[in-house]
Write a protein that holds these residues in place. Structure first.
Motif, short mmCIF file in Angstrom:
data_model
loop_
_atom_site.label_atom_id
_atom_site.label_comp_id
_atom_site.label_asym_id
_atom_site.label_seq_id
_atom_site.Cartn_x
_atom_site.Cartn_y
_atom_site.Cartn_z
N ALA A 77 -104.17 -51.93 90.08
CA ALA A 77 -105.04 -53.16 89.98
C ALA A 77 -105.41 -53.59 91.19
N LYS A 78 -105.56 -54.76 91.14
CA LYS A 78 -106.45 -55.93 92.93
C LYS A 78 -105.40 -55.52 93.42
N HIS A 79 -104.74 -55.10 93.78
CA HIS A 79 -103.43 -54.35 94.68
C HIS A 79 -103.43 -53.81 96.03
N LEU A 80 -104.01 -52.52 94.92
CA LEU A 80 -102.97 -51.15 95.32
C LEU A 80 -104.14 -49.83 95.26
N PRO A 81 -104.05 -49.28 96.25
CA PRO A 81 -105.36 -47.83 95.96
C PRO A 81 -105.54 -47.27 95.12
N LEU A 82 -106.66 -47.08 95.23
CA LEU A 82 -106.93 -46.36 94.03
C LEU A 82 -105.83 -44.31 94.07
N ASP A 198 -91.95 -52.98 83.80
CA ASP A 198 -92.95 -52.95 85.06
C ASP A 198 -93.17 -51.30 85.52
N VAL A 199 -93.56 -51.10 84.73
CA VAL A 199 -94.16 -49.51 85.13
C VAL A 199 -95.65 -48.69 85.59
N HIS A 200 -95.99 -50.05 85.92
CA HIS A 200 -97.42 -49.88 86.13
C HIS A 200 -98.23 -50.84 87.68
N SER A 201 -97.74 -50.66 88.80
CA SER A 201 -99.10 -51.41 89.63
C SER A 201 -97.58 -53.16 89.82
N GLY A 202 -96.68 -52.68 89.39
CA GLY A 202 -95.76 -53.94 89.02
C GLY A 202 -95.15 -53.84 90.34
N VAL A 203 -93.66 -54.52 90.52
CA VAL A 203 -92.85 -55.10 91.40
C VAL A 203 -92.45 -53.34 92.01
N SER A 204 -91.75 -52.30 91.28
CA SER A 204 -91.64 -51.17 91.59
C SER A 204 -92.24 -50.88 92.78
N GLU A 205 -93.56 -50.35 92.31
CA GLU A 205 -94.34 -49.94 92.52
C GLU A 205 -94.78 -49.74 93.90
N THR A 206 -95.25 -51.09 94.08
CA THR A 206 -96.12 -52.11 94.66
C THR A 206 -95.25 -52.10 95.73
N SER A 207 -94.00 -52.05 95.69
CA SER A 207 -92.78 -52.38 96.94
C SER A 207 -92.41 -50.64 97.30
N GLY A 208 -93.14 -49.92 96.74
CA GLY A 208 -92.95 -48.70 97.63
C GLY A 208 -94.41 -48.51 97.99
N ALA A 209 -95.23 -48.98 97.85
CA ALA A 209 -96.22 -48.51 98.74
C ALA A 209 -96.54 -49.50 99.36
N LEU A 210 -95.59 -50.63 99.98
CA LEU A 210 -95.73 -51.49 101.15
C LEU A 210 -94.40 -50.92 101.84
N SER A 215 -100.06 -49.98 105.07
CA SER A 215 -101.52 -50.29 105.11
C SER A 215 -102.90 -50.34 104.54
N LEU A 216 -102.24 -49.52 103.32
CA LEU A 216 -103.59 -50.25 101.85
C LEU A 216 -103.25 -51.01 101.14
N VAL A 217 -102.46 -51.42 101.29
CA VAL A 217 -101.82 -52.97 99.59
C VAL A 217 -102.07 -53.70 100.70
N ASN A 218 -102.96 -54.40 99.88
CA ASN A 218 -103.40 -56.19 100.17
C ASN A 218 -102.81 -56.81 99.27
N MET A 219 -101.54 -57.83 99.64
CA MET A 219 -100.45 -58.24 98.36
C MET A 219 -101.66 -60.32 98.50
N SER A 220 -102.32 -60.09 99.05
CA SER A 220 -103.42 -61.56 99.01
C SER A 220 -104.40 -61.47 97.89
N THR A 282 -93.76 -61.13 94.14
CA THR A 282 -92.00 -60.62 95.74
C THR A 282 -91.49 -59.38 95.69
N ALA A 283 -92.77 -58.59 95.61
CA ALA A 283 -92.37 -56.87 95.64
C ALA A 283 -92.50 -56.84 97.65
N THR A 284 -91.76 -56.74 98.17
CA THR A 284 -91.04 -55.73 99.09
C THR A 284 -90.94 -54.92 99.72
N ALA A 285 -91.76 -54.22 101.17
CA ALA A 285 -91.22 -53.01 101.89
C ALA A 285 -89.77 -52.68 101.93
#
Length: 309
Positions: A77-82, A198-210, A215-220, A282-285
């Protein structure tokens, strides 16, 4: 008599002061212009790329367990790195190796990601290439004396190949290989309400990345997707509510390459690359840590139990 140029003198004095200040500041901050400022890694215990060969030799006296994390380089997606899947796998394994005597040996960043090739930057390998690299890496480690090989897979598209590699190691070498994902923490109630798809770049995966590499996640840039599932898949999803066997049907339809004409490549199913019906914002570290820490503890406990047998 030469006229004194006050303005020029001030400019030169200011420039000289800035040079002196910059030099003093660099020393104060511990900066060295002869050192690559882009390299920010710190040495991590039991992480093979950071170790010297004598350190590995000493480690082999304590353990014959090695973890091989595998992942992918693909759109997230647009907020997580490749590199989300690869970094996620490596960082999870590093955390496990701080709690258990096991070395972590990353192999290849790219995986099997043909269904994401509609988005720029995605890199995909053939199963043959991926399996050969991971298998031959395991052979090298086995030659050095590792006898317990754990593969930790951070990307669902690699699942079939990981199973094939494990089977080949077990059939052709003196080592025993296992899928570390099979280690499950004690069953308990879900920490958070489940989110459909919630299988790809969703709430759970984004939270895990945070949590793992924030530092590689751009939540904006986080943007909830518009999902478009093909009629056949929607039909089997509905049928699976009455008979779970149909989960197998639609589960083998989606996330397939554009060339298959199943209309389930990510470029066809989602406008952003994310596949989730949740609110990514709504994803959080904290959520990521809570969802991952039980697995880390369970994996470390398993490794220590296996290592001591």
């Amino acid at each position: 008599m030469r006229q004194f140029n006050f303005s020029k003198s001030m400019v030169l004095s200011t420039a000289l002061a800035m040079v002196i200040w910059h030099g003093l500041s660099a020393r104060a901050w511990g900066q060295d212009q002869n050192v690559n400022a882009l390299f920010t890694e710190k040495k991590v215990k039991n992480y093979l790329p950071h170790m010297t060969w004598p350190e590995v030799q000493e480690a082999l006296k304590r353990t014959d367990v090695v973890i091989i994390p595998v992942g992918s380089i693909e759109q997230h997606a647009k907020h997580l790195p490749l590199g989300t899947d690869s970094y996620g796998a490596i960082e999870t394994c590093k955390l496990i190796a701080q709690k258990a005597e096991a070395l972590v040996a990353p192999v290849v960043l790219a995986g099997l990601s043909s269904h994401h090739m509609g988005f720029p930057g995605t890199i995909t390998l053939t199963p043959e290439t991926f399996e050969a690299v991971v298998y031959e890496t395991a052979l090298s480690l086995i030659q050095h004396g590792f006898r317990k090989i754990l593969i930790y897979n951070g990307h669902g598209g690699n699942t079939a190949s990981v199973a094939s590699i494990i089977q080949k190691i077990n059939q052709t070498t003196p080592a025993t290989a296992l899928d570390l994902e099979k280690v499950q923490p004690p069953r308990k109630e879900p920490l958070y309400p489940p989110i459909p798809y919630d299988v790809h770049s969703g709430v759970s995966e984004t939270s895990g990345a945070l949590y793992l590499m924030g530092s590689l996640v751009n939540m904006s840039k986080a943007e909830n997707p518009v999902l478009t599932f093909p009629p056949d898949m929607l039909k089997f999803i509905e049928m699976s509510k009455a008979d779970p066997i149909f989960n197998e049907v639609w589960g083998n339809i989606w996330f397939r390459p554009l060339e298959t004409d199943k209309k389930t490549s990510t470029r066809e199913m989602t406008n952003t690359g994310a596949v989730t019906s949740g609110d990514i914002r709504t994803a959080t570290a904290e959520r990521g840590r809570k969802e991952i820490e039980d697995f880390i503890a369970a994996a470390a406990k398993f490794i220590e139990g296996w290592r001591n047998r």
